[in-house]
Design a protein around this motif. Structure first.
Motif, PDB file in Angstrom:
ATOM      1  N   ILE A  48       0.838  -1.199   0.000  1.00  0.00           N
ATOM      2  CA  ILE A  48       0.000   0.000   0.000  1.00  0.00           C
ATOM      3  C   ILE A  48       0.875   1.251   0.000  1.00  0.00           C
ATOM      4  N   ASN A  49       1.934   1.248   0.806  1.00  0.00           N
ATOM      5  CA  ASN A  49       2.832   2.409   0.859  1.00  0.00           C
ATOM      6  C   ASN A  49       3.539   2.620  -0.479  1.00  0.00           C
ATOM      7  N   TRP A  50       3.955   1.519  -1.114  1.00  0.00           N
ATOM      8  CA  TRP A  50       4.604   1.627  -2.419  1.00  0.00           C
ATOM      9  C   TRP A  50       3.647   2.216  -3.454  1.00  0.00           C
ATOM     10  N   ALA A  51       2.395   1.758  -3.431  1.00  0.00           N
ATOM     11  CA  ALA A  51       1.399   2.289  -4.376  1.00  0.00           C
ATOM     12  C   ALA A  51       1.129   3.769  -4.103  1.00  0.00           C
ATOM     13  N   SER A  52       1.112   4.172  -2.826  1.00  0.00           N
ATOM     14  CA  SER A  52       0.867   5.584  -2.492  1.00  0.00           C
ATOM     15  C   SER A  52       1.992   6.474  -3.007  1.00  0.00           C
ATOM     16  N   ARG A  53       3.235   5.976  -2.916  1.00  0.00           N
ATOM     17  CA  ARG A  53       4.362   6.760  -3.425  1.00  0.00           C
ATOM     18  C   ARG A  53       4.292   6.942  -4.938  1.00  0.00           C
ATOM     19  N   HIS A  54       3.593   6.038  -5.621  1.00  0.00           N
ATOM     20  CA  HIS A  54       3.439   6.147  -7.077  1.00  0.00           C
ATOM     21  C   HIS A  54       2.076   6.739  -7.444  1.00  0.00           C
ATOM     22  N   HIS A  55       1.465   7.448  -6.472  1.00  0.00           N
ATOM     23  CA  HIS A  55       0.240   8.222  -6.693  1.00  0.00           C
ATOM     24  C   HIS A  55      -0.948   7.354  -7.100  1.00  0.00           C
ATOM     25  N   VAL A  56      -0.985   6.123  -6.592  1.00  0.00           N
ATOM     26  CA  VAL A  56      -2.160   5.264  -6.792  1.00  0.00           C
ATOM     27  C   VAL A  56      -3.143   5.546  -5.657  1.00  0.00           C
ATOM     28  N   PRO A  57      -4.408   5.807  -5.954  1.00  0.00           N
ATOM     29  CA  PRO A  57      -5.390   6.069  -4.883  1.00  0.00           C
ATOM     30  C   PRO A  57      -5.434   4.918  -3.880  1.00  0.00           C
ATOM     31  N   LYS A  58      -5.594   5.290  -2.607  1.00  0.00           N
ATOM     32  CA  LYS A  58      -5.555   4.267  -1.560  1.00  0.00           C
ATOM     33  C   LYS A  58      -6.664   3.237  -1.750  1.00  0.00           C
ATOM     34  N   TRP A  59      -7.866   3.690  -2.116  1.00  0.00           N
ATOM     35  CA  TRP A  59      -8.968   2.736  -2.266  1.00  0.00           C
ATOM     36  C   TRP A  59      -8.666   1.710  -3.351  1.00  0.00           C
ATOM     37  N   LEU A  60      -7.980   2.168  -4.423  1.00  0.00           N
ATOM     38  CA  LEU A  60      -7.656   1.254  -5.515  1.00  0.00           C
ATOM     39  C   LEU A  60      -6.568   0.265  -5.101  1.00  0.00           C
ATOM     40  N   SER A  61      -5.523   0.758  -4.425  1.00  0.00           N
ATOM     41  CA  SER A  61      -4.433  -0.137  -4.005  1.00  0.00           C
ATOM     42  C   SER A  61      -4.927  -1.169  -2.999  1.00  0.00           C
ATOM     43  N   ILE A  62      -5.768  -0.744  -2.056  1.00  0.00           N
ATOM     44  CA  ILE A  62      -6.306  -1.695  -1.071  1.00  0.00           C
ATOM     45  C   ILE A  62      -7.207  -2.717  -1.754  1.00  0.00           C
ATOM     46  N   SER A  63      -8.019  -2.269  -2.717  1.00  0.00           N
ATOM     47  CA  SER A  63      -8.886  -3.206  -3.438  1.00  0.00           C
ATOM     48  C   SER A  63      -8.067  -4.245  -4.190  1.00  0.00           C
ATOM     49  N   LEU A  64      -6.990  -3.809  -4.847  1.00  0.00           N
ATOM     50  CA  LEU A  64      -6.138  -4.743  -5.591  1.00  0.00           C
ATOM     51  C   LEU A  64      -5.467  -5.738  -4.653  1.00  0.00           C
ATOM     52  N   VAL A  65      -5.007  -5.256  -3.499  1.00  0.00           N
ATOM     53  CA  VAL A  65      -4.362  -6.155  -2.531  1.00  0.00           C
ATOM     54  C   VAL A  65      -5.354  -7.183  -2.015  1.00  0.00           C
ATOM     55  N   ILE A  66      -6.571  -6.738  -1.700  1.00  0.00           N
ATOM     56  CA  ILE A  66      -7.583  -7.673  -1.189  1.00  0.00           C
ATOM     57  C   ILE A  66      -7.943  -8.710  -2.252  1.00  0.00           C
ATOM     58  N   VAL A  67      -8.100  -8.274  -3.498  1.00  0.00           N
ATOM     59  CA  VAL A  67      -8.385  -9.224  -4.590  1.00  0.00           C
ATOM     60  C   VAL A  67      -7.245 -10.226  -4.725  1.00  0.00           C
ATOM     61  N   MET A  68      -6.010  -9.746  -4.638  1.00  0.00           N
ATOM     62  CA  MET A  68      -4.853 -10.640  -4.722  1.00  0.00           C
ATOM     63  C   MET A  68      -4.869 -11.669  -3.595  1.00  0.00           C
ATOM     64  N   ILE A  69      -5.174 -11.204  -2.371  1.00  0.00           N
ATOM     65  CA  ILE A  69      -5.229 -12.125  -1.222  1.00  0.00           C
ATOM     66  C   ILE A  69      -6.304 -13.182  -1.437  1.00  0.00           C
ATOM     67  N   VAL A  70      -7.487 -12.756  -1.904  1.00  0.00           N
ATOM     68  CA  VAL A  70      -8.603 -13.699  -2.096  1.00  0.00           C
ATOM     69  C   VAL A  70      -8.261 -14.721  -3.179  1.00  0.00           C
ATOM     70  N   VAL A  71      -7.719 -14.253  -4.308  1.00  0.00           N
ATOM     71  CA  VAL A  71      -7.406 -15.170  -5.408  1.00  0.00           C
ATOM     72  C   VAL A  71      -6.345 -16.173  -4.986  1.00  0.00           C
ATOM     73  N   ILE A  72      -5.242 -15.672  -4.414  1.00  0.00           N
ATOM     74  CA  ILE A  72      -4.166 -16.572  -3.979  1.00  0.00           C
ATOM     75  C   ILE A  72      -4.665 -17.511  -2.886  1.00  0.00           C
ATOM     76  N   GLY A  73      -5.477 -16.966  -1.967  1.00  0.00           N
ATOM     77  CA  GLY A  73      -5.996 -17.795  -0.873  1.00  0.00           C
ATOM     78  C   GLY A  73      -6.863 -18.939  -1.369  1.00  0.00           C
ATOM     79  N   PHE A  74      -7.772 -18.647  -2.312  1.00  0.00           N
ATOM     80  CA  PHE A  74      -8.647 -19.701  -2.827  1.00  0.00           C
ATOM     81  C   PHE A  74      -7.865 -20.724  -3.655  1.00  0.00           C
TER      82      PHE A  74
END
Length: 345
Positions: A48-74
């Motif tokens: 999330i911090n890396w995405a913020s430094r590259h001007h990615v909106p927090k809501w978008l970076s958190i959504s992508l991380v959560i999707v990644m966790i769900v996909v990898i988890g399943f």
């Protein structure tokens, strides 16, 4: 009334600690998902911090991380669940092969006039008994992850609130001018430790999985996931993770392959634990082997399977908190390994 006696203060602190631990034990059904959510949130915060430094909106970076966790988890849940089911189905075959291998060894020893109790050896080296700890550990984690929605929801809120936590801690401790630097040092140390430990554990599990795949050891993915999880427990965890894989290699191919599988675990854990991890950490943050073992028992008793997985990270949080204050630094030294005690401050 102010307490001036050190003994009275110590007794009150111990009494409060007992009450808190009893409350955590009684509320473990709620606390376990909370601790696991905190661990996942801290491990994901560098992304999330890396995405913020590259001007990615927090809501978008958190959504992508959560999707990644769900996909990898399943994906992992499906693959590991299938591998675990296949292992249990093949268990009678493994037991028969293990009996044959050790019968051959016992016959060779008897030919050299060395007599060993055949029944004792086969019962003590029963693959079902040897694998029970590993499979029960993974099954226990699967039971905890049944609360996946609650865990993910908590992780989302934690990630959104992460940036404001240091400020609120300073305000809560009557330090609005941010003069208590040990609070910031504590938060940075915990974030750094858990993030680096997660990356090193992922690399360890990946390399172990490739090693066992090349050797064509059955259920290599299961043992790779186990190596990833137990890498959070130094020294003891690597031994527990290696045991089932080495035993499977032995019943499949014999002593040579078992030795090769054990060599892979030794090399990977030596390189990762003694070279890569200390270099990334920047300084020694080790715990003594006795503290690691006792923390495994204590947190396992308090929080179950998740407590065993997070025993060292949780103990490291306690150690970092003790190190941040000069009054409690002596307790942190007691938890440290011998090599770290000798290191200059």
């Amino acid at each position: 009334m102010e307490l001036k006696s050190p003994t009275a203060k110590a007794l009150i602190v111990l009494a409060c600690l007992v009450v808190v631990l009893a409350g955590i034990k009684a509320a473990s059904a709620i606390m376990v998902p909370f601790f696991l959510s905190g661990f996942i949130a801290i491990a994901c915060s560098p992304l999330i911090n890396w995405a913020s430094r590259h001007h990615v909106p927090k809501w978008l970076s958190i959504s992508l991380v959560i999707v990644m966790i769900v996909v990898i988890g399943f994906l992992l849940a499906g693959l590991v669940g299938q591998s675990l089911a296949d292992f249990r189905q093949n268990l009678p075959q493994y037991r028969s092969q293990l009996d044959n291998e050790f019968n051959w060894v016992i016959d060779k020893l008897a030919a050299m006039n060395i007599h060993v109790d055949r029944e004792l050896i086969t019962s003590q080296l029963d693959p079902g008994l040897a694998m029970s700890l590993a499979t029960n550990f993974i099954s226990g984690m699967g039971g905890v992850l049944s609360n996946l929605f609650l865990i993910l929801l908590t992780v989302i809120f934690m990630l959104f609130e992460a940036s404001s936590i240091p400020v609120r801690l300073h305000t809560a401790l009557a330090d609005p001018d941010m003069k208590m630097q040990y609070i910031d040092r504590f938060i940075r140390s915990v974030n750094s430790y858990l993030a680096i430990k997660t990356v090193v554990s992922l690399a360890t599990g990946l390399i172990i999985g490739i090693w066992l795949y090349v050797m064509q050891v059955d259920h290599f993915l299961l043992w790779a996931v186990l190596a990833f999880m137990l890498n959070f427990i130094p020294n003891i965890g690597s031994i527990i993770a290696a045991l089932p894989a080495v035993l499977i290699a032995f019943v499949q191919y014999g002593f040579a392959s078992a030795g090769l599988a054990a060599l892979g675990f030794v090399l990977v854990n030596t390189i990762m634990g003694n070279l890569i991890e200390p270099r990334l950490m920047g300084r020694g943050m080790g715990l003594s082997t006795l503290v690691v073992f006792l923390s495994l028992i204590f947190w396992g008793w308090l929080l179950g399977t998740v407590g065993m997985l997070l025993s060292v990270p949780l103990t490291m949080v306690v150690k970092i908190a003790l190190e941040s204050r000069s009054e409690s630094r002596w307790l942190a030294i007691l938890l440290s390994s011998a090599s770290e005690k000798k290191a200059p401050a």
